[in-house]
Motif scaffolding. Structure first.
Motif, PDB file in Angstrom:
ATOM      1  N   GLY A  11      -4.242  19.912   0.319  1.00 39.10           N
ATOM      2  CA  GLY A  11      -3.464  20.951   0.981  1.00 39.10           C
ATOM      3  C   GLY A  11      -2.141  20.403   1.473  1.00 39.10           C
ATOM      4  N   ARG A  12      -1.737  20.814   2.658  1.00 42.68           N
ATOM      5  CA  ARG A  12      -0.458  20.374   3.203  1.00 42.68           C
ATOM      6  C   ARG A  12      -0.461  18.862   3.421  1.00 42.68           C
ATOM      7  NH1 ARG A  12       2.096  19.189   8.040  1.00 42.68           N
ATOM      8  NH2 ARG A  12       0.108  19.282   9.184  1.00 42.68           N
ATOM      9  N   ILE A  13       0.586  18.192   2.940  1.00 43.29           N
ATOM     10  CA  ILE A  13       0.702  16.752   3.117  1.00 43.29           C
ATOM     11  C   ILE A  13       1.125  16.458   4.553  1.00 43.29           C
ATOM     12  CG2 ILE A  13       1.887  14.655   2.396  1.00 43.29           C
ATOM     13  CD1 ILE A  13      -0.016  15.747   0.288  1.00 43.29           C
ATOM     14  N   VAL A  14       0.342  15.651   5.249  1.00 46.73           N
ATOM     15  CA  VAL A  14       0.645  15.262   6.619  1.00 46.73           C
ATOM     16  C   VAL A  14       1.560  14.041   6.640  1.00 46.73           C
ATOM     17  CG1 VAL A  14      -0.351  14.451   8.806  1.00 46.73           C
ATOM     18  CG2 VAL A  14      -1.521  16.225   7.464  1.00 46.73           C
ATOM     19  N   SER A  15       1.284  13.074   5.782  1.00 47.84           N
ATOM     20  CA  SER A  15       2.125  11.883   5.689  1.00 47.84           C
ATOM     21  C   SER A  15       1.956  11.259   4.316  1.00 47.84           C
ATOM     22  CB  SER A  15       1.784  10.866   6.787  1.00 47.84           C
ATOM     23  OG  SER A  15       0.470  10.385   6.631  1.00 47.84           O
ATOM     24  N   MET A  16       3.041  10.641   3.842  1.00 49.89           N
ATOM     25  CA  MET A  16       3.031   9.918   2.581  1.00 49.89           C
ATOM     26  C   MET A  16       3.963   8.723   2.773  1.00 49.89           C
ATOM     27  SD  MET A  16       3.923  11.282  -1.309  1.00 49.89           S
ATOM     28  CE  MET A  16       2.625  12.524  -1.269  1.00 49.89           C
ATOM     29  N   GLU A  17       3.408   7.515   2.719  1.00 51.56           N
ATOM     30  CA  GLU A  17       4.203   6.352   3.094  1.00 51.56           C
ATOM     31  C   GLU A  17       3.845   5.123   2.268  1.00 51.56           C
ATOM     32  OE1 GLU A  17       3.025   6.677   7.151  1.00 51.56           O
ATOM     33  OE2 GLU A  17       1.543   5.061   6.993  1.00 51.56           O
ATOM     34  N   TYR A  18       4.824   4.246   2.196  1.00 53.02           N
ATOM     35  CA  TYR A  18       4.694   2.964   1.507  1.00 53.02           C
ATOM     36  C   TYR A  18       4.926   1.869   2.546  1.00 53.02           C
ATOM     37  CZ  TYR A  18       6.202  -0.986  -1.404  1.00 53.02           C
ATOM     38  OH  TYR A  18       6.356  -2.218  -1.982  1.00 53.02           O
ATOM     39  N   ALA A  19       4.105   0.806   2.525  1.00 51.93           N
ATOM     40  CA  ALA A  19       4.264  -0.241   3.536  1.00 51.93           C
ATOM     41  C   ALA A  19       3.534  -1.506   3.102  1.00 51.93           C
ATOM     42  CB  ALA A  19       3.726   0.228   4.886  1.00 51.93           C
ATOM     43  N   GLN A  20       3.895  -2.591   3.765  1.00 51.06           N
ATOM     44  CA  GLN A  20       3.095  -3.802   3.747  1.00 51.06           C
ATOM     45  C   GLN A  20       2.099  -3.686   4.893  1.00 51.06           C
ATOM     46  OE1 GLN A  20       3.570  -6.353   1.418  1.00 51.06           O
ATOM     47  NE2 GLN A  20       5.032  -4.933   0.479  1.00 51.06           N
TER      48      GLN A  20
ATOM     49  N   ALA B  32       7.844  -3.131   7.023  1.00 53.00           N
ATOM     50  CA  ALA B  32       8.657  -2.698   5.883  1.00 53.00           C
ATOM     51  C   ALA B  32       8.220  -1.333   5.362  1.00 53.00           C
ATOM     52  CB  ALA B  32       8.600  -3.743   4.758  1.00 53.00           C
ATOM     53  N   ALA B  33       7.944  -0.409   6.265  1.00 50.92           N
ATOM     54  CA  ALA B  33       7.414   0.903   5.885  1.00 50.92           C
ATOM     55  C   ALA B  33       8.545   1.867   5.535  1.00 50.92           C
ATOM     56  CB  ALA B  33       6.574   1.481   7.011  1.00 50.92           C
ATOM     57  N   ARG B  34       8.283   2.691   4.524  1.00 50.43           N
ATOM     58  CA  ARG B  34       9.234   3.723   4.104  1.00 50.43           C
ATOM     59  C   ARG B  34       8.474   4.995   3.771  1.00 50.43           C
ATOM     60  NH1 ARG B  34      13.214   1.131  -0.352  1.00 50.43           N
ATOM     61  NH2 ARG B  34      14.242   3.162  -0.055  1.00 50.43           N
ATOM     62  N   ALA B  35       9.093   6.114   4.059  1.00 50.46           N
ATOM     63  CA  ALA B  35       8.505   7.400   3.677  1.00 50.46           C
ATOM     64  C   ALA B  35       8.568   7.552   2.164  1.00 50.46           C
ATOM     65  CB  ALA B  35       9.253   8.536   4.357  1.00 50.46           C
ATOM     66  N   ILE B  36       7.663   8.353   1.641  1.00 52.10           N
ATOM     67  CA  ILE B  36       7.666   8.702   0.219  1.00 52.10           C
ATOM     68  C   ILE B  36       7.840  10.208   0.100  1.00 52.10           C
ATOM     69  CG2 ILE B  36       6.368   8.731  -1.948  1.00 52.10           C
ATOM     70  CD1 ILE B  36       4.811   6.309  -0.970  1.00 52.10           C
ATOM     71  N   ASP B  37       8.764  10.628  -0.732  1.00 58.25           N
ATOM     72  CA  ASP B  37       8.911  12.041  -1.088  1.00 58.25           C
ATOM     73  C   ASP B  37       8.293  12.186  -2.468  1.00 58.25           C
ATOM     74  OD1 ASP B  37       9.585  14.657  -1.486  1.00 58.25           O
ATOM     75  OD2 ASP B  37      11.735  14.297  -1.753  1.00 58.25           O
ATOM     76  N   GLY B  38       7.080  12.744  -2.513  1.00 62.57           N
ATOM     77  CA  GLY B  38       6.408  12.770  -3.796  1.00 62.57           C
ATOM     78  C   GLY B  38       5.255  13.742  -3.842  1.00 62.57           C
ATOM     79  N   THR B  39       4.430  13.593  -4.857  1.00 58.46           N
ATOM     80  CA  THR B  39       3.276  14.463  -5.065  1.00 58.46           C
ATOM     81  C   THR B  39       2.040  13.622  -5.336  1.00 58.46           C
ATOM     82  OG1 THR B  39       3.712  14.639  -7.454  1.00 58.46           O
ATOM     83  CG2 THR B  39       4.690  16.326  -6.032  1.00 58.46           C
ATOM     84  N   LEU B  40       0.889  14.153  -4.944  1.00 65.00           N
ATOM     85  CA  LEU B  40      -0.404  13.536  -5.201  1.00 65.00           C
ATOM     86  C   LEU B  40      -1.227  14.485  -6.056  1.00 65.00           C
ATOM     87  CD1 LEU B  40      -2.626  11.359  -4.660  1.00 65.00           C
ATOM     88  CD2 LEU B  40      -3.287  12.763  -2.674  1.00 65.00           C
ATOM     89  N   THR B  41      -1.758  13.971  -7.157  1.00 64.43           N
ATOM     90  CA  THR B  41      -2.608  14.755  -8.050  1.00 64.43           C
ATOM     91  C   THR B  41      -3.953  14.070  -8.187  1.00 64.43           C
ATOM     92  OG1 THR B  41      -0.671  15.473  -9.314  1.00 64.43           O
ATOM     93  CG2 THR B  41      -2.820  15.783 -10.344  1.00 64.43           C
TER      94      THR B  41
ATOM     95  N   ALA C 225       0.815  -1.217   0.000  1.00 62.65           N
ATOM     96  CA  ALA C 225       0.000   0.000   0.000  1.00 62.65           C
ATOM     97  C   ALA C 225       0.844   1.260   0.000  1.00 62.65           C
ATOM     98  CB  ALA C 225      -0.926   0.010   1.216  1.00 62.65           C
ATOM     99  N   ALA C 226       0.350   2.256  -0.727  1.00 66.13           N
ATOM    100  CA  ALA C 226       0.875   3.623  -0.666  1.00 66.13           C
ATOM    101  C   ALA C 226      -0.254   4.499  -0.138  1.00 66.13           C
ATOM    102  CB  ALA C 226       1.332   4.097  -2.036  1.00 66.13           C
ATOM    103  N   THR C 227       0.013   5.233   0.939  1.00 65.83           N
ATOM    104  CA  THR C 227      -1.030   5.971   1.645  1.00 65.83           C
ATOM    105  C   THR C 227      -0.613   7.430   1.819  1.00 65.83           C
ATOM    106  OG1 THR C 227      -1.548   3.957   2.892  1.00 65.83           O
ATOM    107  CG2 THR C 227      -2.463   6.032   3.720  1.00 65.83           C
TER     108      THR C 227
END
Length: 258
Positions: A213-222, A189-198, A29-31
């Protein structure tokens, strides 16, 4: 001879949807969680739900059941809300790539599921994820995987309205049920994501109406989730009717895509 459409004995009857949602199944998942417009959140919440923090969340996931069922895509999009003293989230749109993933949750809990495309791509540290439906790209995440992060286990509640449209096309044939689905979620196995959401627009799935608006969290994980639901109250039909127009697609508008 066994007639498979015939009645089954009680020991043969199973609710596979409930069985599946109680099983420990891991998804990729990417959240993303972000701040959005409080007035927009208030506008999309049917009573008796009320606004909580002005936050929205989206999840792109692929699910491997570990059986003969192929890997499928599952999406979630919604806003923070509360029901009385219970804090939770209210999903507006849940695209699923298969009929099996769509029908069970929609019929059992009232989840706003629709058939659509949900994908996640990982190439080295580059991550991409997308929702698509009926020729429209509804959401796209692009970015790079960063450092490993700790995502604590959490308990959460989702609010759903389970309703049955009347056969004569006039409202509902019974009072809608407000359902609380309680979930326990764990991540590894969670990792932060540095990215953009459109968010992209669509006449039948207008998730772009929820500003990013302001991104609170962006993460990738199992992620693994176990859940159970219950009807907590019946809601007057007049409370919900103004909000259900997007649940049932007016496909005639698709020819108006510019």
């Amino acid at each position: 001879m066994t007639i498979r459409y015939g009645a089954r004995a009680s020991e043969q009857q199973r609710n596979r949807e409930v069985e599946a949602t109680r099983a420990r199944i891991w998804s990729t998942a990417a959240t993303v969680v972000w701040e959005t417009d409080p007035d927009v959140v208030k506008a999309v919440l049917p009573p008796p739900l009320e606004p909580s923090e002005p936050l929205a969340r989206i999840r792109f996931a692929t699910v491997d059941m570990g059986t003969r069922i192929p890997v499928f895509g599952a999406g979630w999009f919604g806003v923070r809300a509360r029901h009385g003293s219970v804090e939770g989230e209210y999903p507006l749109f849940m695209p699923m790539t298969t009929e099996q993933a769509t029908v069970g949750g929609r019929e059992t809990y009232g989840e706003p599921k629709k058939i659509g495309a949900v994908s996640i791509r990982i190439e080295g540290d580059v991550v991409g994820a997308r929702f698509e439906r009926l020729g429209f790209t509804l959401a796209e995440l692009t970015g790079r995987l960063g450092a490993e992060i700790d995502v604590p286990a959490r308990d959460k509640v989702d609010f759903y309205f389970k309703c049955s449209p009347s056969p004569d096309g006039k409202g509902f044939d019974t009072e809608p049920a407000l359902v609380h689905v309680r979930r326990h979620e764990e991540a590894r196995a969670a990792r932060a994501i540095d990215g953009t959401l459109t968010l992209g627009d669509s006449p039948v799935d207008p998730i772009a109406d929820i500003p990013v608006g302001r991104i609170v969290s962006m993460e990738y994980a199992q992620v693994t989730t176990a859940q159970e639901g219950e009807v907590v109250e019946r809601v007057p039909a007049d409370w919900l009717l103004p909000y259900v127009h997007q649940r049932y697609d007016d496909l005639s508008v698709l020819g108006k895509k510019s």
